[in-house]
Every structure is written in structure tokens, then in C-alpha cells.
Design a protein around this motif. Structure first.
Motif, mmCIF file in Angstrom:
data_model
loop_
_atom_site.group_PDB
_atom_site.id
_atom_site.type_symbol
_atom_site.label_atom_id
_atom_site.label_comp_id
_atom_site.label_asym_id
_atom_site.label_seq_id
_atom_site.Cartn_x
_atom_site.Cartn_y
_atom_site.Cartn_z
ATOM 1 N N GLY A 1 0.794 -1.226 0.000
ATOM 2 C CA GLY A 1 0.000 0.000 0.000
ATOM 3 C C GLY A 1 0.823 1.270 0.000
ATOM 4 O O GLY A 1 0.350 2.313 -0.445
ATOM 5 N N ALA A 2 2.057 1.182 0.489
ATOM 6 C CA ALA A 2 2.902 2.374 0.584
ATOM 7 C C ALA A 2 3.778 2.579 -0.648
ATOM 8 O O ALA A 2 4.574 3.512 -0.689
ATOM 9 C CB ALA A 2 3.783 2.293 1.834
ATOM 10 N N ALA A 3 3.620 1.696 -1.641
ATOM 11 C CA ALA A 3 4.462 1.796 -2.846
ATOM 12 C C ALA A 3 3.585 1.812 -4.093
ATOM 13 O O ALA A 3 3.247 0.759 -4.638
ATOM 14 C CB ALA A 3 5.441 0.620 -2.901
ATOM 15 N N PRO A 4 3.183 2.992 -4.574
ATOM 16 C CA PRO A 4 2.374 3.052 -5.795
ATOM 17 C C PRO A 4 3.159 2.576 -7.013
ATOM 18 O O PRO A 4 4.380 2.631 -7.038
ATOM 19 C CB PRO A 4 2.026 4.545 -5.922
ATOM 20 N N CYS A 5 2.436 2.097 -8.000
ATOM 21 C CA CYS A 5 3.059 1.476 -9.175
ATOM 22 C C CYS A 5 3.868 2.483 -9.984
ATOM 23 O O CYS A 5 3.552 3.665 -10.040
ATOM 24 C CB CYS A 5 1.979 0.862 -10.052
ATOM 25 N N THR A 6 4.907 1.980 -10.637
ATOM 26 C CA THR A 6 5.704 2.821 -11.538
ATOM 27 C C THR A 6 5.775 2.209 -12.932
ATOM 28 O O THR A 6 5.149 2.690 -13.857
ATOM 29 C CB THR A 6 7.122 3.029 -10.968
ATOM 30 N N ALA A 7 6.502 1.117 -13.072
ATOM 31 C CA ALA A 7 6.772 0.565 -14.408
ATOM 32 C C ALA A 7 5.499 0.146 -15.151
ATOM 33 O O ALA A 7 5.296 0.505 -16.320
ATOM 34 C CB ALA A 7 7.725 -0.616 -14.298
ATOM 35 N N MET A 8 4.634 -0.622 -14.490
ATOM 36 C CA MET A 8 3.450 -1.157 -15.170
ATOM 37 C C MET A 8 2.458 -0.073 -15.578
ATOM 38 O O MET A 8 1.609 -0.283 -16.438
ATOM 39 C CB MET A 8 2.734 -2.177 -14.280
ATOM 40 N N VAL A 9 2.564 1.105 -14.961
ATOM 41 C CA VAL A 9 1.633 2.191 -15.276
ATOM 42 C C VAL A 9 1.716 2.580 -16.749
ATOM 43 O O VAL A 9 0.719 2.974 -17.354
ATOM 44 C CB VAL A 9 1.901 3.417 -14.380
ATOM 45 N N PHE A 10 2.905 2.458 -17.334
ATOM 46 C CA PHE A 10 3.047 2.796 -18.750
ATOM 47 C C PHE A 10 2.219 1.848 -19.616
ATOM 48 O O PHE A 10 1.674 2.238 -20.646
ATOM 49 C CB PHE A 10 4.515 2.761 -19.165
ATOM 50 N N VAL A 11 2.106 0.587 -19.180
ATOM 51 C CA VAL A 11 1.258 -0.378 -19.886
ATOM 52 C C VAL A 11 -0.204 -0.017 -19.695
ATOM 53 O O VAL A 11 -0.977 0.031 -20.648
ATOM 54 C CB VAL A 11 1.515 -1.813 -19.374
ATOM 55 N N TRP A 12 -0.578 0.259 -18.443
ATOM 56 C CA TRP A 12 -1.974 0.618 -18.154
ATOM 57 C C TRP A 12 -2.355 1.899 -18.877
ATOM 58 O O TRP A 12 -3.469 2.032 -19.381
ATOM 59 C CB TRP A 12 -2.202 0.801 -16.648
ATOM 60 N N SER A 13 -1.443 2.867 -18.907
ATOM 61 C CA SER A 13 -1.715 4.138 -19.584
ATOM 62 C C SER A 13 -1.968 3.915 -21.072
ATOM 63 O O SER A 13 -2.896 4.484 -21.652
ATOM 64 C CB SER A 13 -0.537 5.103 -19.387
ATOM 65 N N TYR A 14 -1.170 3.064 -21.679
ATOM 66 C CA TYR A 14 -1.342 2.760 -23.106
ATOM 67 C C TYR A 14 -2.690 2.090 -23.360
ATOM 68 O O TYR A 14 -3.418 2.452 -24.286
ATOM 69 C CB TYR A 14 -0.207 1.850 -23.571
ATOM 70 N N LEU A 15 -3.040 1.127 -22.508
ATOM 71 C CA LEU A 15 -4.294 0.378 -22.692
ATOM 72 C C LEU A 15 -5.525 1.242 -22.458
ATOM 73 O O LEU A 15 -6.584 0.983 -23.032
ATOM 74 C CB LEU A 15 -4.326 -0.833 -21.747
ATOM 75 N N THR A 16 -5.393 2.265 -21.611
ATOM 76 C CA THR A 16 -6.539 3.135 -21.307
ATOM 77 C C THR A 16 -6.493 4.447 -22.102
ATOM 78 O O THR A 16 -7.220 5.383 -21.792
ATOM 79 C CB THR A 16 -6.598 3.465 -19.801
ATOM 80 N N LYS A 17 -5.596 4.485 -23.113
ATOM 81 C CA LYS A 17 -5.461 5.665 -23.981
ATOM 82 C C LYS A 17 -5.098 6.924 -23.193
ATOM 83 O O LYS A 17 -5.661 8.000 -23.396
ATOM 84 C CB LYS A 17 -6.748 5.883 -24.787
ATOM 85 N N GLY A 18 -4.155 6.745 -22.258
ATOM 86 C CA GLY A 18 -3.694 7.864 -21.451
ATOM 87 C C GLY A 18 -2.673 8.710 -22.186
ATOM 88 O O GLY A 18 -2.119 8.311 -23.208
ATOM 89 N N ASP A 19 -2.425 9.877 -21.646
ATOM 90 C CA ASP A 19 -1.422 10.794 -22.174
ATOM 91 C C ASP A 19 -0.048 10.281 -21.739
ATOM 92 O O ASP A 19 0.317 10.368 -20.563
ATOM 93 C CB ASP A 19 -1.675 12.198 -21.611
#
Length: 271
Positions: free
Chosen positions: A76-94
Motif C-alpha cells: 500500500g505504501a508503494a504506488p506502481c511505476t513501471a506497469m503504469v506505462f502499460v496501463w496508460s497505453y491500454l486506457t489511452k492515457g497521455d
């Protein structure tokens, strides 16, 4: 060795320069940072405590409950870093803004992760161990490597060639660590398969809760979807490489804390 293989590549990706762009669109950063650092660690502690010590009290011994709680807090004290780029791509993020969001969270992790974990677990001595074994040394190595390679070969080479060389090492280190963890935990899992489910329940609830807190807040502020989506996904995901590594360093390979972080890995991606 495996812990370093997991953390060192993550530290290579900490881009201190990208933080300069934070002031241009601050609202998305505010949502991300407040959710991840002022809400998420504490809701994780509260939810995990409720389930491990109260609701599941008859199924989990007190000593194991303490270790499971510790593993949950590390996640809970460590928010995601690396995988967020994958999630951002899949959700059409900036993509550019996601980079800034991740960079800011990376920097906050270096400052806030150890004190928050120490505070929630009630053991002040954790700070030195966390910094010494899990963050400080890999960070120093990552920063020095980043500076040297960029000076010699340039930023394009560093981002497109050098960092990608470590992708397989990171995955390999994580997979081998999981195999070893499950090997040591094999008897516990076979004797108590229910515990895997019991650990997963609060982790799933936390994931859903934090996603809707961040995404709902972003929508309430009328932020565009390409900023709101990554903001929600960063909070809903965990920097599980760091959480697993720290759990092993602090509590041991065969600890309940290590098992809880591994369950976090198994739960997070499908959810």
C-alpha cells in the motif's frame, strides 16, 4: 542478487528532469500524489487490519496476522511505476503526462516510503534497513549509471537501447524470486490454501477503492480522460518489485509478509 535485479532497473528509470513539467498541469499530479501518499497507505492499513485481526480472526493466528498486515502495508505504501506505462497505453492515457506522474511518484517513494512504513508498522528501526538495503544503494547505482550512459551515448540511446537491455533481467529476477518464495512457502500454502484467499480479499478491496477515489476525483475536477485514467491506475497498482524485495529484506524469505506481497502480485494484474 535477485532483489537488485528487480530494483536497479526501476531506479534507472527515475527521470529527475521530467519533474520540471509538473507546474504546467498540476491537477492531475495533485490527484495522484494525494491519493497515493495521504490516502492509500492508510486505507490499506485500515482494511488489512480489519480483515486480518477482526473479520478473519478465527482463521489467522495473531503472529501471522501481524506479518500479513506488514506485507499489505508494504504494498500500500508503494504506488506502481513501471506497469503504469502499460496501463496508460491500454486506457489511452497521455504518455508524456504519465511519465511526469510516474517520475513524481518515484521521487516521493525515495523520501516517503520508509517513514510511512515505519510509522504504520510501529517500528522506527525499519527506516535504516529500508533505506540501506532496498532503496539507497540501487538508487545510487541507478543515478550514476544513468548520468554516465547519457553523457557518453545520449538520452535516445539510454531510453531506447540501454534500459531495454534490463527488461528481461527484471522479469527474470521477479519470476525467480516468486519461484523461491513459493518453494519456501509451499508447505504453508498446501496446508492453508485458504490463507491465500484471505490475504487476497483486502488487497482486492483496496485496489477497487483506490481506483475509484483517484478516477472519481479526477472526473469531479473535470480532468480529461487521458489524465484521469493513468491517475486511477497508478493508485490501483503497486510497486510490487519493491514491496517483495523489502519484505524479504526485513522479514525473511519464509515470512508471512513476503507471502502477502506475492499474493499482491498475483491479485493486482488480473484485477
Amino acid at each position: 542478487i535477485l532483489i537488485w535485479l528487480m530494483i536497479y532497473p526501476m531506479m534507472l528509470k527515475v527521470d529527475f528532469q521530467s519533474v520540471k513539467n509538473v507546474g504546467k498541469r498540476p491537477r492531475g499530479i495533485i490527484v495522484t500524489c494525494v491519493t497515493n501518499w495521504l490516502i492509500k497507505p492508510f486505507t490499506m492499513f485500515g482494511i488489512a487490519y480489519l480483515f486480518f485481526y477482526v473479520i478473519f480472526k478465527t482463521f489467522i493466528p495473531a503472529e501471522l496476522a501481524e506479518e500479513y498486515l506488514a506485507g499489505a502495508v508494504l504494498l500500500g505504501a508503494a504506488p506502481c511505476t513501471a506497469m503504469v506505462f502499460v496501463w496508460s497505453y491500454l486506457t489511452k492515457g497521455d504518455a508524456a503526462y504519465t511519465l511526469v506522474q510516474v517520475a513524481v511518484n518515484d521521487l516521493i517513494i525515495l523520501i516517503a516510503f520508509a517513514p510511512i512504513v515505519a510509522f504504520l508498522l510501529g517500528v522506527g528501526g525499519l527506516i535504516n534497513t529500508l533505506l540501506k538495503y532496498s532503496i539507497l544503494l540501487p538508487l545510487a547505482a541507478g543515478v550514476i549509471t544513468r548520468i554516465m550512459i547519457i553523457r557518453r551515448k545520449g538520452i535516445e540511446y539510454f531510453n531506447n537501447v540501454f534500459i531495454k537491455k534490463f527488461d528481461n533481467y527484471t522479469v527474470g529476477g521477479l519470476l525467480l524470486t516468486l519461484i523461491i518464495l513459493f518453494s519456501f512457502q509451499g508447505e504453508t500454502i498446501l496446508n492453508n490454501p485458504l490463507h491465500i484467499v484471505l490475504i487476497a480479499v483486502p488487497l482486492v478491496l483496496q485496489t477497487v477503492l483506490i481506483f475509484f477515489v483517484a478516477y472519481g476525483w479526477a472526473k469531479w475536477w473535470k480532468l480529461p480522460h487521458d489524465i484521469a485514467a493513468p491517475a486511477g491506475m497508478i493508485g490501483a497498482s503497486n510497486f510490487f518489485e519493491l514491496a517483495v524485495a523489502v519484505a524479504i529484506s526485513l522479514f525473511g524469505l519464509q515470512s508471512g509478509a513476503a507471502l502477502a506481497t506475492v499474493v499482491g502480485v498475483l491479485v493486482e494484474v488480473p484485477v
